[in-house]
Scaffold this motif. Structure first.
Motif, PDB file in Angstrom:
ATOM      1  N   PRO A 133       0.859  -1.236   0.100  1.00 40.26           N
ATOM      2  CA  PRO A 133      -0.075  -0.042  -0.080  1.00 40.26           C
ATOM      3  C   PRO A 133       0.562   1.363   0.041  1.00 40.26           C
ATOM      4  N   SER A 134       2.051   1.017   0.191  1.00 45.67           N
ATOM      5  CA  SER A 134       3.004   2.284   0.468  1.00 45.67           C
ATOM      6  C   SER A 134       3.717   2.635  -1.051  1.00 45.67           C
ATOM      7  N   ILE A 184       0.282   9.700   0.337  1.00 45.05           N
ATOM      8  CA  ILE A 184      -0.655   8.599  -0.222  1.00 45.05           C
ATOM      9  C   ILE A 184      -2.018   9.417  -0.312  1.00 45.05           C
ATOM     10  N   PRO A 188      -6.040   9.198  -0.122  1.00 49.81           N
ATOM     11  CA  PRO A 188      -6.716   7.960   0.262  1.00 49.81           C
ATOM     12  C   PRO A 188      -7.731   7.957  -1.358  1.00 49.81           C
ATOM     13  N   GLU A 207      -7.063   7.807  -4.301  1.00 47.36           N
ATOM     14  CA  GLU A 207      -6.223   6.784  -5.253  1.00 47.36           C
ATOM     15  C   GLU A 207      -6.364   5.599  -4.671  1.00 47.36           C
ATOM     16  N   ALA A 208      -6.425   5.263  -3.550  1.00 49.10           N
ATOM     17  CA  ALA A 208      -6.121   3.953  -2.929  1.00 49.10           C
ATOM     18  C   ALA A 208      -7.068   2.785  -3.375  1.00 49.10           C
ATOM     19  N   ALA A 246      -5.570  -0.487  -5.548  1.00 47.53           N
ATOM     20  CA  ALA A 246      -5.894  -1.736  -5.038  1.00 47.53           C
ATOM     21  C   ALA A 246      -6.447  -2.705  -6.129  1.00 47.53           C
ATOM     22  N   SER A 265      -1.478  -5.053  -8.191  1.00 48.54           N
ATOM     23  CA  SER A 265      -1.631  -5.290  -6.779  1.00 48.54           C
ATOM     24  C   SER A 265      -2.076  -6.514  -6.316  1.00 48.54           C
ATOM     25  N   ASN A 316      -5.173  -2.402   0.694  1.00 48.61           N
ATOM     26  CA  ASN A 316      -5.473  -1.053   0.953  1.00 48.61           C
ATOM     27  C   ASN A 316      -6.593  -0.838   2.212  1.00 48.61           C
ATOM     28  N   ASP A 321      -5.307   8.631   8.425  1.00 46.80           N
ATOM     29  CA  ASP A 321      -3.838   7.703   8.962  1.00 46.80           C
ATOM     30  C   ASP A 321      -3.987   7.957  10.411  1.00 46.80           C
ATOM     31  N   ILE A 342      -4.655   2.878   6.513  1.00 43.83           N
ATOM     32  CA  ILE A 342      -4.262   1.596   5.736  1.00 43.83           C
ATOM     33  C   ILE A 342      -3.408   0.703   6.208  1.00 43.83           C
ATOM     34  N   ARG A 400      -1.059  -2.722   6.244  1.00 42.52           N
ATOM     35  CA  ARG A 400      -0.131  -3.361   5.252  1.00 42.52           C
ATOM     36  C   ARG A 400       0.100  -4.917   5.426  1.00 42.52           C
TER      37      ARG A 400
END
Length: 496
Positions: free
Chosen positions: A310-311, A364, A366, A368-369, A373, A378, A401, A449, A454, A456
């Motif tokens: 995710p990072s 990051i 959020p 676009e996550a 994903a 991914s 994510n 955050d 999110i 990992r």
């Protein structure tokens, strides 16, 4: 006409020739300008002719060691026969002995042999013909898969090899080959060498067959390294007949923000080997293998490494590619453009020895996550350990994510002993360190955050006991020995 001093000669026609009229004059231009109806010739126009480096025209075949010829001398059969040019470039013929023919054309060799036999045969009429040409020995260097020396036997019905055929023998070109300036080095007169360039990209783009010239024995082909990389042109070159074979296993390395970084050996159709020991198409997420015939690309390699974390910063993916000169070329890849605009040029084709580096994102978004994903590069699922006061503690598999709140719900949610206001998040960092942080829980909070980060792969979520449960457990621990004593006395009362 007499003042102009003109003279005209008419050549009468002769059988087999056409009539030719020749006019000559010693008059000066001013006198000619005074003639009636005289129009001076227009001045030639100046045109900008591009400086085109054209391929050389085909030259006559020259003899060398290994050629087999036939010598026929009219009315002298005892001197006629088949002979082979020796390694030193000579022919050993009857009476005249050793004859040097190295580098001579068939006509030149015939004239030299005729002059030698003129001392023994009155007006010799002879014919020299090539029965079997010698094998063509070539040298291929530069940006090809297998540089080195190659020998092509010219059996009956086989023509001389061309540039593209020689590249096929060498395993095809690499992804950093400069096919616009392929160098051909050919031996000329003794002690000299010719060099000219051919443009194989012109062959691909316009079908110019003159660029695919026939080679001669002793030719050297050199493919230089390109200084500018064009992903769109690389895809065209990858489909060329003189490109490297797609089914040849490639050794690559994937590092950075992927689930399983390390070296991989891959082919176009499936996975040959990976660090986890998984083989076959099942090594890919969801058990899907590469389509046979496709060439390995960046996204395929990331799939083999388990997918991005995710990072991962998919905008700054980098390919480090070694060249034959010993230098390293850096190729920037923006996978976000691939997702947003379908730019296939960003999914670069890989070659042997490539290293793919996926950096860590500093920020990051959020929003676009979810799209990242859902990308093919991914992972389908990540593992998160939720332990402590939840309904089903243990390892849970969630989509990438996934925020913290959803992982708690996947573990069944809090039980009646849990502290529902905060949890501990333990994470193994890429540098090998372990970090622990306390997260305030708000199940109504979106991705954030601070309160709903999110997760990992391999994160550990610890749900602690509430204050009341802690006090109850402490009292239970303290009173447990007392209860045991009463139980002991109650045991003896049974026998009283």
């Amino acid at each position: 006409m007499t003042g102009a001093s003109f003279r005209r000669f008419l050549v009468r026609p002769i059988a087999g020739f056409s009539v030719v009229a020749i006019a000559s004059t010693n008059a000066s231009l001013p006198v000619m300008a005074q003639l009636p109806n005289f129009q001076p010739p227009p001045a030639p126009r100046t045109q900008n002719v591009p400086n085109v480096n054209r391929a050389p025209t085909e030259t006559a075949y020259t003899l060398g060691g290994g050629d087999r010829i036939r010598l026929d001398i009219f009315d002298v059969p005892e001197y006629s026969g088949e002979y082979q040019v020796l390694v030193d470039g000579t022919l050993n013929l009857p009476i005249v002995g050793s004859v040097e023919v190295e580098g001579l054309t068939i006509r030149q060799a015939s004239d030299r042999i005729s002059n030698l036999y003129a001392r023994f045969v009155k007006r010799p009429v002879l014919t020299v013909s090539l029965l079997l040409p010698r094998p063509v020995k070539l040298s291929v260097a530069g940006e090809v898969t297998r540089p080195g020396s190659y020998t092509v036997p010219l059996t009956e019905g086989r023509t001389f090899p061309t540039v593209t055929q020689a590249l096929q023998l060498a395993g095809g070109i690499t992804q950093v080959a400069n096919v616009r300036s392929v160098q051909i080095r050919r031996r000329g007169a003794p002690g000299s060498q010719q060099q000219f360039n051919v443009d194989l990209f012109d062959l691909l783009r316009n079908g110019d067959l003159s660029q695919d010239i026939s080679l001669r024995d002793g030719d050297t082909i050199f493919i230089p390294t390109t200084t500018t990389l064009n992903s769109a042109e690389n895809r065209l070159l990858a489909d060329a007949t003189f490109a490297s074979q797609p089914n040849v296993p490639l050794k690559i390395i994937v590092v950075g923000e992927v689930l399983r970084p390390g070296p991989y050996t891959v082919t176009s159709g499936n996975v040959v080997q990976n660090p986890a020991g998984v083989t076959g198409p099942s090594a890919l997420p969801g058990g899907a293998g590469n389509v046979v015939g496709d060439r390995p690309t960046v996204t395929r390699a990331i799939q083999l490494a388990g997918g991005i974390t995710p990072s991962a910063d998919i905008r700054r993916v980098e390919i480090r590619r070694p060249t034959r000169t010993g230098a390293e070329q850096l190729i920037a890849v923006d996978l976000w453009q691939l997702l947003q605009g379908g730019d296939l040029a960003q999914d670069a084709i890989l070659q042997e020895g490539d290293t793919i580096a996926i950096p860590t994102a500093t920020n990051i978004d959020p929003a676009e996550a979810p799209q990242i994903a859902a990308a093919s590069f991914s992972p389908n699922l990540i593992r998160v350990n939720v332990v402590g006061e939840v309904a089903r503690p243990g390892s849970v598999e969630v989509p990438p994510n996934t925020p913290l709140n959803q992982a708690l719900l996947a573990a069944g949610g809090f039980n009646n002993r849990a502290r529902k206001s905060r949890v501990d998040l333990i994470r193994l960092n890429p540098n090998g360190t372990v970090s622990k942080r306390t997260v305030d829980i708000n199940l109504a909070q979106g991705i954030n955050d601070q309160s709903n980060p999110i997760l990992r792969n391999n994160d550990v979520v610890v749900v602690n006991r509430s204050g009341l449960a802690s006090v109850s457990d402490t009292l239970g621990t303290i009173l447990s020995p007392v209860g045991s004593i009463f139980t002991f006395f109650n045991f003896f009362r049974i026998f009283q």
